[in-house]
Design an enzyme around this catalytic site. Sequence first.
Site, short mmCIF file in Angstrom:
data_model
loop_
_atom_site.label_atom_id
_atom_site.label_comp_id
_atom_site.label_asym_id
_atom_site.label_seq_id
_atom_site.Cartn_x
_atom_site.Cartn_y
_atom_site.Cartn_z
N LYS A 1 1.74 -3.78 6.67
CA LYS A 1 2.22 -3.77 5.27
C LYS A 1 3.72 -3.45 5.24
CE LYS A 1 -1.62 -4.74 3.28
NZ LYS A 1 -1.78 -6.07 2.69
N SER B 1 0.84 -1.20 0.00
CA SER B 1 0.00 0.00 0.00
C SER B 1 0.87 1.25 0.00
CB SER B 1 -0.84 -0.02 1.28
OG SER B 1 -1.45 1.23 1.48
N TYR C 1 -2.75 -1.27 10.69
CA TYR C 1 -2.93 -1.94 9.40
C TYR C 1 -1.73 -1.60 8.49
CZ TYR C 1 -4.18 -2.11 4.50
OH TYR C 1 -4.12 -2.31 3.14
P1 NAD Z 1 -10.82 -7.79 0.82
O1 NAD Z 1 -11.09 -7.80 2.27
O2 NAD Z 1 -11.97 -7.60 -0.11
O3 NAD Z 1 -10.04 -9.13 0.40
C1 NAD Z 1 -9.18 -9.81 1.29
C2 NAD Z 1 -9.59 -11.27 1.30
O4 NAD Z 1 -8.74 -11.99 2.19
C3 NAD Z 1 -11.03 -11.49 1.77
O5 NAD Z 1 -11.72 -12.28 0.82
C4 NAD Z 1 -10.88 -12.21 3.11
O6 NAD Z 1 -11.95 -13.11 3.35
C5 NAD Z 1 -9.55 -12.91 2.94
N1 NAD Z 1 -8.82 -13.18 4.18
C6 NAD Z 1 -8.58 -12.35 5.21
N2 NAD Z 1 -7.84 -12.95 6.15
C7 NAD Z 1 -7.58 -14.21 5.68
C8 NAD Z 1 -6.86 -15.32 6.20
N3 NAD Z 1 -6.24 -15.26 7.39
N4 NAD Z 1 -6.79 -16.45 5.45
C9 NAD Z 1 -7.42 -16.53 4.26
N5 NAD Z 1 -8.13 -15.51 3.73
C10 NAD Z 1 -8.20 -14.36 4.44
O7 NAD Z 1 -9.71 -6.67 0.54
P2 NAD Z 1 -9.18 -6.05 -0.82
O8 NAD Z 1 -9.61 -4.63 -0.87
O9 NAD Z 1 -9.48 -6.94 -1.95
O10 NAD Z 1 -7.63 -6.03 -0.52
C11 NAD Z 1 -6.77 -7.08 -0.93
C12 NAD Z 1 -5.38 -6.81 -0.39
O11 NAD Z 1 -4.94 -5.54 -0.87
C13 NAD Z 1 -5.30 -6.75 1.11
O12 NAD Z 1 -4.07 -7.33 1.53
C14 NAD Z 1 -5.31 -5.27 1.41
O13 NAD Z 1 -4.69 -4.97 2.62
C15 NAD Z 1 -4.52 -4.73 0.22
N6 NAD Z 1 -4.81 -3.33 -0.06
C16 NAD Z 1 -6.09 -2.93 -0.24
C17 NAD Z 1 -6.37 -1.59 -0.48
C18 NAD Z 1 -7.80 -1.12 -0.65
O14 NAD Z 1 -8.04 0.08 -0.53
N7 NAD Z 1 -8.76 -1.99 -0.95
C19 NAD Z 1 -5.32 -0.65 -0.55
C20 NAD Z 1 -4.00 -1.10 -0.38
C21 NAD Z 1 -3.77 -2.44 -0.14
C1 UD1 Z 2 -7.14 4.87 3.85
C2 UD1 Z 2 -6.24 4.53 5.01
C3 UD1 Z 2 -4.98 3.81 4.48
C4 UD1 Z 2 -5.39 2.59 3.67
C5 UD1 Z 2 -6.35 3.01 2.55
C6 UD1 Z 2 -6.87 1.83 1.76
C7 UD1 Z 2 -6.58 6.12 6.83
C8 UD1 Z 2 -5.98 7.25 7.59
N1 UD1 Z 2 -5.86 5.72 5.76
O1 UD1 Z 2 -6.44 5.71 2.94
O2 UD1 Z 2 -4.18 3.39 5.58
O3 UD1 Z 2 -4.25 1.98 3.08
O4 UD1 Z 2 -7.48 3.71 3.13
O5 UD1 Z 2 -7.78 1.07 2.53
O6 UD1 Z 2 -7.61 5.58 7.18
N2 UD1 Z 2 -12.81 10.75 3.20
C9 UD1 Z 2 -13.85 11.55 3.57
N3 UD1 Z 2 -14.97 10.96 4.09
C10 UD1 Z 2 -15.11 9.62 4.23
C11 UD1 Z 2 -14.03 8.79 3.84
C12 UD1 Z 2 -12.88 9.39 3.34
O7 UD1 Z 2 -13.78 12.78 3.46
O8 UD1 Z 2 -16.14 9.14 4.71
C13 UD1 Z 2 -11.59 11.37 2.61
C14 UD1 Z 2 -10.32 11.11 3.38
O9 UD1 Z 2 -10.13 12.09 4.37
C15 UD1 Z 2 -9.28 11.16 2.25
C16 UD1 Z 2 -10.03 10.63 1.03
O10 UD1 Z 2 -11.42 10.80 1.33
O11 UD1 Z 2 -8.91 12.50 1.99
C17 UD1 Z 2 -9.77 9.16 0.76
O12 UD1 Z 2 -9.99 8.43 1.95
P1 UD1 Z 2 -9.94 6.83 1.98
O13 UD1 Z 2 -10.76 6.27 0.90
O14 UD1 Z 2 -10.25 6.40 3.38
O15 UD1 Z 2 -8.42 6.50 1.63
P2 UD1 Z 2 -7.06 6.99 2.31
O16 UD1 Z 2 -7.30 7.99 3.37
O17 UD1 Z 2 -6.14 7.42 1.22
#
Ligand code: NAD
Ligand code: UD1
Length: 338
Positions: free
Chosen positions: A154, A125, A150
Amino acid sequence: MATVLVTGGAGYIGSHTCVQLLDAGHEVIVLDNLSNSSEQSLHRVQSLSNKTLTFIRGDIRDAATLDQLFAKYNIDAVIHFAGLKAVGESQQIPLTYFEHNIAGSIALFNAMQRAQVFKLVFSSSATVYDESNISPLNEDMPTGMPSNNYGYTKLIIEQLLEKLAIAEPKWSIALLRYFNPVGAHKSGCMGEDPQGTPNNLMPYVTQVAVGRREQLSIYGNDYDTVDGTGVRDYIHVVDLASAHLCALKNRLLSTGCRAWNIGTGTGSSVLQVVQAFEKVNGINIPYQFVPRREGDVATSFSDNRRAITELGWKPQYTLEDMLLDSWNWQKTNPKGYR
Ligand code: NAD
Ligand code: UD1
């Protein structure tokens, strides 16, 4: 073509990646404990691609399950999505996050090593970057201490993978630093399905649009940005998924550990996102300004040139596409997969 283990493949990003892996002719084995997803997403993956995958309901922390799986299938590479991702929850139950994300990942890497599988694509991330860096963020900039547990998991996993690749040169590891994944599959059949109150902006906006929430709270309008609201680099989940295929291809042919930013290279403010959503979808999004959210930075967007030049990847979708597709998914599936 490769046989790929996709941990967390039933989740938001994993399911979109599985469709593309199947479309490209790879064999896909999904390991997911369904703690934050539904098997329904995998049914949709298979009907969209008209191909079948193998699903194993299990936990990455379970060494026996992993060993059986590696013994049964001739796995070439692993794309590792599984983990917990709720920022607020990670502050309340840090040990659970350390257990699933860090211990779970180590269990997976150990099983890979026992099975002599050394190709890995890991979901990292942009949160690993030090907050003092000025956007656009590039991969040579220093990492810092993420503001939440969280993000900390990472960073730790990135660091241990870097050390692993130095100690054992057979490993070939891609650290994909995602910016802000949004959007959904064009069909409207697959998308993000958060449990409880969304933490992230886009699912909150679509839940307001569908009437599940009254109004959006915008966290802060006094940042030093174009309109005072926070700026982020939103990336379509389909573009993000395709980055995994490019990274997989790259890793199958090389060794070492390398980080790539996966973003569009452009920042948009919260107000710009809300206004663009209203315009492309013709829906009014009521909002109020509330104080800044702890841990937020003013601006974060990527320098994505390394992924473009080294992985041959290029994002295709605009912010408007992301907003249309997010809404298409939400309105077709107001209760997500349930
Ligand atoms: P998600 O929660 O939709 O998918 C994660 C999946 O992992 C789920 O299906 C969950 O059931 C499974 N899981 C969780 N713990 C597990 C375990 N111990 N064993 C087996 N399965 C398990 O999330 P996502 O948004 O698809 O994210 C995927 C990856 O990308 C994650 O590692 C997340 O941290 C990372 N990531 C997501 C974002 C985002 O904003 N969505 C941003 C940066 C990084
Ligand atoms: C957040 C997490 C980050 C994580 C990422 C993906 C925090 C501080 N950061 O990032 O660790 O990797 O999500 O899951 O939580 N916003 C609003 N109202 C809302 C939600 C968000 O104004 O209800 C704003 C936030 O202040 C930000 C932008 O929208 O400026 C994006 O927010 P968000 O989608 O939560 O992502 P990040 O903050 O970038």
